[in-house]
Write a protein that holds these residues in place. Structure first.
Motif, short mmCIF file in Angstrom:
data_model
loop_
_atom_site.label_atom_id
_atom_site.label_comp_id
_atom_site.label_asym_id
_atom_site.label_seq_id
_atom_site.Cartn_x
_atom_site.Cartn_y
_atom_site.Cartn_z
N GLU A 96 0.78 -1.07 -0.03
CA GLU A 96 -0.06 -0.06 -0.18
C GLU A 96 0.84 1.14 -0.15
OE1 GLU A 96 -3.86 1.61 2.49
OE2 GLU A 96 -2.13 0.81 3.65
N GLU A 97 2.01 1.31 0.76
CA GLU A 97 2.66 2.37 0.91
C GLU A 97 3.53 2.84 -0.33
OE1 GLU A 97 4.06 5.69 2.64
OE2 GLU A 97 2.60 4.18 3.46
N SER A 99 2.60 1.75 -3.58
CA SER A 99 1.58 2.09 -4.47
C SER A 99 1.02 3.53 -4.39
CB SER A 99 0.61 1.16 -4.51
OG SER A 99 -0.41 1.32 -3.34
N LYS A 100 1.64 4.21 -3.46
CA LYS A 100 1.24 5.79 -3.47
C LYS A 100 1.90 6.51 -4.40
CE LYS A 100 -0.15 5.66 1.30
NZ LYS A 100 0.40 6.09 2.73
N GLY A 101 3.06 5.89 -5.17
CA GLY A 101 3.96 6.74 -5.96
C GLY A 101 3.18 6.69 -7.49
N ASP A 102 4.01 6.98 -8.49
CA ASP A 102 3.52 7.10 -9.91
C ASP A 102 3.12 5.75 -10.41
OD1 ASP A 102 3.83 9.93 -9.76
OD2 ASP A 102 5.95 10.00 -10.62
N LEU A 103 3.81 4.87 -10.11
CA LEU A 103 3.38 3.63 -10.65
C LEU A 103 2.50 2.84 -9.72
CD1 LEU A 103 4.08 1.95 -12.97
CD2 LEU A 103 6.10 0.94 -11.68
N THR A 104 1.14 2.59 -10.45
CA THR A 104 0.19 1.84 -9.50
C THR A 104 0.05 0.30 -10.02
OG1 THR A 104 -1.46 2.89 -11.01
CG2 THR A 104 -0.77 3.96 -8.92
N PRO A 105 -0.61 -0.30 -9.10
CA PRO A 105 -0.80 -1.71 -9.54
C PRO A 105 -2.27 -1.75 -10.28
CG PRO A 105 -1.28 -1.58 -7.32
CD PRO A 105 -0.72 -0.26 -7.71
N VAL A 107 -5.95 -2.48 -10.54
CA VAL A 107 -7.04 -2.63 -9.55
C VAL A 107 -7.64 -4.04 -9.76
CG1 VAL A 107 -9.41 -1.71 -9.17
CG2 VAL A 107 -7.71 -0.29 -9.89
N ILE A 110 -5.78 -6.43 -7.56
CA ILE A 110 -6.19 -5.88 -6.05
C ILE A 110 -7.38 -6.43 -5.48
CG2 ILE A 110 -6.38 -4.21 -4.41
CD1 ILE A 110 -4.40 -2.48 -6.11
#
Length: 173
Positions: A96-97, A99-105, A107, A110
């Motif tokens: 979670e921490e 994934s707060k950046g520019d590169l996201t997983p 959905v 998840i």
């Protein structure tokens, strides 16, 4: 995404080095078995619940499908599951921490992962309730009470919750 299906619709390509070491569990079965043990203090006999665990999948850099088999005592299996739960929570917190950046997983992945965790948590809660009911029954018998006691929680209700058409179909194969 249906947690009983075991797969995620979206495939993701990764570097060769990661793919070479990535393991995939395709199925897991746990079969209860029982043995008789002897208490060292007084020599009395006791029933020992065991769990024969078999994991199928592709593990690390080995080619083809394999099976990993272990025989655990039921209480050791419960310890393992407890530790897995704690470690999973910590891994998700780190995920979670990050994934707060520019590169996201994705959905979709998840959501599927959350559904599998929820399904597992529900099954584990039912197992704990069954064990609590068994403990109450055995304590009542030890206290000289009737062998038939009303169990809290209601074991019949738990068993009804556990039987689902998908689970029954899976068990028939």
């Amino acid at each position: 995404m249906d947690p009983d299906e075991g797969g995620v619709a979206t495939t993701v390509e990764m570097s060769d080095i990661i793919a070479l070491h990535l393991s995939t569990v395709t199925s897991l079965s746990i079969s209860p078995t029982f043995s008789v043990g002897t208490l060292p203090t007084d020599g009395s006999k006791t029933l020992v619940p065991l769990a024969s665990c078999v994991m199928h999948g592709e593990f690390g850099d080995k080619e083809g499908s394999e099976a990993v088999r272990v025989l655990l005592s039921m209480d050791n299996l419960a310890f393992l599951v407890m530790r897995l739960g704690e470690e999973c929570r910590e891994a998700v917190e780190a995920f979670e921490e990050v994934s707060k950046g520019d590169l996201t997983p994705l959905v979709e992945r998840i959501e599927a992962t959350a559904q599998w965790f929820e399904a597992g948590a529900g099954s584990l809660q039912e197992a704990a309730e069954l064990l609590q009911g068994l403990s109450q029954r055995l304590e009542a018998i030890d206290a000289g009470g009737p062998e038939e006691v009303t169990l809290e929680p209601n074991v019949d209700e738990i068993k009804k919750k556990r039987s689902s058409p998908k689970r029954e179909a899976r068990n028939k194969t």
